[in-house]
Design an enzyme around this catalytic site. Structure first.
Site, short mmCIF file in Angstrom:
data_model
loop_
_atom_site.label_atom_id
_atom_site.label_comp_id
_atom_site.label_asym_id
_atom_site.label_seq_id
_atom_site.Cartn_x
_atom_site.Cartn_y
_atom_site.Cartn_z
CG ASP A 46 -0.23 6.71 -1.45
OD1 ASP A 46 -0.80 7.82 -1.38
OD2 ASP A 46 -0.60 5.72 -0.82
CG HIS A 87 -4.84 -0.68 -4.64
ND1 HIS A 87 -6.12 -1.12 -4.49
CD2 HIS A 87 -4.79 0.55 -4.07
CE1 HIS A 87 -6.82 -0.20 -3.86
NE2 HIS A 87 -6.05 0.82 -3.59
N1 ACO Z 1 6.63 -4.33 -3.01
C1 ACO Z 1 7.04 -5.63 -3.07
N2 ACO Z 1 6.21 -6.68 -2.98
C2 ACO Z 1 4.90 -6.44 -2.85
C3 ACO Z 1 4.39 -5.12 -2.78
C4 ACO Z 1 5.30 -4.06 -2.88
N3 ACO Z 1 4.89 -2.79 -2.83
N4 ACO Z 1 3.05 -5.17 -2.62
C5 ACO Z 1 2.72 -6.46 -2.60
N5 ACO Z 1 3.84 -7.24 -2.73
C6 ACO Z 1 3.88 -8.70 -2.82
C7 ACO Z 1 3.67 -9.35 -1.46
O1 ACO Z 1 4.91 -9.59 -0.81
C8 ACO Z 1 2.96 -10.62 -1.85
O2 ACO Z 1 3.91 -11.51 -2.38
P1 ACO Z 1 3.74 -13.13 -2.17
O3 ACO Z 1 2.46 -13.47 -2.88
O4 ACO Z 1 4.95 -13.71 -2.77
O5 ACO Z 1 3.64 -13.34 -0.68
C9 ACO Z 1 2.07 -10.20 -3.00
O6 ACO Z 1 2.76 -9.10 -3.60
C10 ACO Z 1 0.67 -9.78 -2.59
O7 ACO Z 1 0.79 -8.75 -1.61
P2 ACO Z 1 -0.14 -8.61 -0.35
O8 ACO Z 1 0.62 -7.90 0.72
O9 ACO Z 1 -0.76 -9.92 -0.01
O10 ACO Z 1 -1.26 -7.67 -0.95
P3 ACO Z 1 -2.32 -6.87 -0.11
O11 ACO Z 1 -3.49 -6.70 -0.98
O12 ACO Z 1 -2.54 -7.49 1.24
O13 ACO Z 1 -1.60 -5.47 0.15
C11 ACO Z 1 -0.77 -3.29 -0.18
C12 ACO Z 1 -1.82 -4.33 -0.61
C13 ACO Z 1 -0.80 -3.10 1.35
C14 ACO Z 1 -1.14 -1.95 -0.82
C15 ACO Z 1 0.63 -3.76 -0.64
O14 ACO Z 1 0.66 -3.88 -2.04
C16 ACO Z 1 1.74 -2.84 -0.15
O15 ACO Z 1 2.25 -3.01 0.97
N6 ACO Z 1 2.14 -1.82 -0.98
C17 ACO Z 1 3.14 -0.85 -0.56
C18 ACO Z 1 2.52 0.20 0.35
C19 ACO Z 1 1.63 1.16 -0.42
O16 ACO Z 1 1.98 1.68 -1.46
N7 ACO Z 1 0.45 1.42 0.17
C20 ACO Z 1 -0.51 2.36 -0.42
C21 ACO Z 1 -1.68 1.63 -0.99
S1 ACO Z 1 -2.80 2.72 -1.74
C22 ACO Z 1 -3.58 3.44 -0.46
O17 ACO Z 1 -3.81 2.89 0.57
C23 ACO Z 1 -3.91 4.78 -0.59
#
Ligand code: ACO
Length: 426
Positions: free
Chosen positions: A359, A302
């Site tokens: 979710d 998140h």
């Molecule tokens: N699985 C694996 N790796 C992940 C995940 C995940 N679900 N989420 C983040 N990471 C990793 C990224 O690859 C990144 O790694 P790095 O630092 O080595 O490059 C690090 O964790 C940070 O992730 P970001 O994408 O920069 O975080 P951001 O805050 O931009 O994204 C998000 C947040 C979009 C929710 C992300 O965690 C994600 O894609 N999660 C999966 C989708 C999801 O569940 N979305 C629902 C969110 S809740 C809502 O909107 C209702």
């Protein structure tokens, strides 16, 4: 007044500090470009406060979520979705009389214009319900086109809240080829929605108390989440003075994406794939950690929560309770619980502070209700609707609102002369 100092090209500038009611600190950069000629670069807006808002407070480090000051745990345990709608939109918990009036309005505006039923016939039965929701929400602006007075705005808010569940239920009925079921005024908001989804004209339908309570809880937990992607979209569109229906329609489109509300559908599809592969958790986790695979652990991570998502905690318990009460054993719940355990003990997730989000467990409950996966994000939208409306109203009523118009840092070609077609090389 405390200030922040910025030194740019050896020149010092001072900017005011703003402090929120929970002691959050922000540097007021309203005059940054006018004073320095520079703009702030913050792709994804992770460090940018786009507005002042008195609706929802989140502390991502502590796992705190409050609507209008009330902790989500208390609202989830004691309130109802209709009450939470009132709280978010009008700022206070309603008195008994205010609640009765509000409930009455939400009940008596549930019908949609009969002509609107034709819209649903125009879409293929395989259409994704979120596409239909966004289009039909926008279409409300063609039927209720008086947007400008405070009275008409208030009426449109009620219309939207009341009709949205009818539209969502009709979308579902159309996708499975069943006749539309009209709203019933004797049922609560959540029970009426379940009735419109699952009743058929051929026989009586008894709405389950367990599912009604579970749905009410889900809607409360989704009701607002401050400046997330869809809510910021609603504010962005509304800042041009676009009407409420148009702004909400845009929010629905933003919510549909798999990185936002669309994740609840993706979670169930992911759990199903793991089940189909014979429960190969470790093979799946290896792919998630391999960035080149493009696979993420859906329902994890998140932008704001870096400790735990309080909504996910409540939903995990609710998923177990609802399945127990209904006497259902869903193997996907076992897979989800095991995946969570593996992830919480894996350095990849621990180092990046990735925890289950709202979710991760919600889809298990939607499945227990008997909904297909492509309806899950519609349920999210139904829950988020009062939050979008409250945020739109706050922006609309604030005389300081300006049209949202970010800047950019241009990185393209510098000026060059046009080359006639004959002189261009392949
Ligand atoms: N699985 C694996 N790796 C992940 C995940 C995940 N679900 N989420 C983040 N990471 C990793 C990224 O690859 C990144 O790694 P790095 O630092 O080595 O490059 C690090 O964790 C940070 O992730 P970001 O994408 O920069 O975080 P951001 O805050 O931009 O994204 C998000 C947040 C979009 C929710 C992300 O965690 C994600 O894609 N999660 C999966 C989708 C999801 O569940 N979305 C629902 C969110 S809740 C809502 O909107 C209702």
């Amino acid at each position: 007044m405390p200030t922040a100092k910025l030194i740019l090209n050896n020149q010092e500038y001072e900017f005011p500090i703003i402090e929120g009611s929970e002691n959050e600190i922000a540097i007021d950069f309203t005059k940054l470009r006018a004073q320095t000629g520079a703009v702030a670069y913050d792709p994804g807006y992770g460090n940018t406060g786009s507005c002042l808002s008195a609706i929802t407070y989140i502390d991502g480090e502590q796992g705190i979520l409050r609507y209008r000051g009330y902790p989500i745990e208390q609202l989830a345990g004691k309130s109802t979705f209709v009450e939470v709608c009132y709280l978010l939109i009008y700022g206070e918990l309603p008195t008994p009389q205010q609640l009765a009036d509000f409930q009455y309005k939400l009940t008596y505006h549930t019908l949609i214009h009969e002509d609107m039923k034709k819209f649903f016939e125009g879409y293929p039965p395989t259409a994704h319900p979120m596409a239909i929701m966004s289009a039909v929400a926008m279409s409300l602006s063609t039927y209720y086109s008086n947007f400008d007075t405070p009275e008409s705005i208030d009426l449109n808010i009620v219309r939207l809240l009341a009709k949205f569940k009818t539209i969502a239920a009709f979308t579902y009925k159309r996708s499975i080829g069943q006749p539309f079921i009209y709203p019933r005024n004797d049922l609560s908001y959540a029970a009426d929605f379940l009735h419109m989804l699952f009743a058929v004209p051929a026989e009586p339908y008894q709405v389950s108390d367990v599912l009604t309570r579970a749905l009410d809880l889900l809607l409360i937990l989704h009701a607002d989440h401050e400046q997330n992607c869809s809510t910021s979209t609603v504010r962005m569109v509304g800042s041009s003075k676009a009407n409420l229906f148009a702004s909400i329609s845009a929010g629905i489109s933003a919510l549909w994406g798999p990185l936002h509300g669309g994740a609840n559908q993706e979670v169930i599809e992911m759990l199903q794939q793991i089940q189909d592969s014979g429960g190969d958790y470790h093979g799946f986790m290896d792919k998630v950690k391999d960035k080149s695979s493009g696979i993420r652990l859906m329902g994890f991570g998140h932008r704001v929560y870096k400790n735990f998502d309080p909504r996910a905690r409540i939903l995990k318990q609710a998923a177990h309770d609802v399945l127990d009460e209904l006497g259902i054993h869903d193997p996907l719940l076992d897979i989800a619980t095991n995946l969570e355990q593996i992830a919480l003990n894996d350095p990849y997730f621990v180092e990046r502070k990735l925890y289950p989000n709202v979710d991760f467990y919600s889809g298990i409950i939607y499945r227990a209700m008997g909904l297909p996966t492509n309806m899950f994000t519609v349920l999210f939208a139904l829950g988020r609707l009062p939050g979008w409306i409250a945020q739109w109203k706050e922006m609309h009523d604030d005389p300081a609102t300006r049209i949202n118009r970010p800047r950019q840092i241009y990185t393209g070609a510098t000026e060059r002369d046009y080359v006639v077609l004959e002189k261009r090389q392949d």
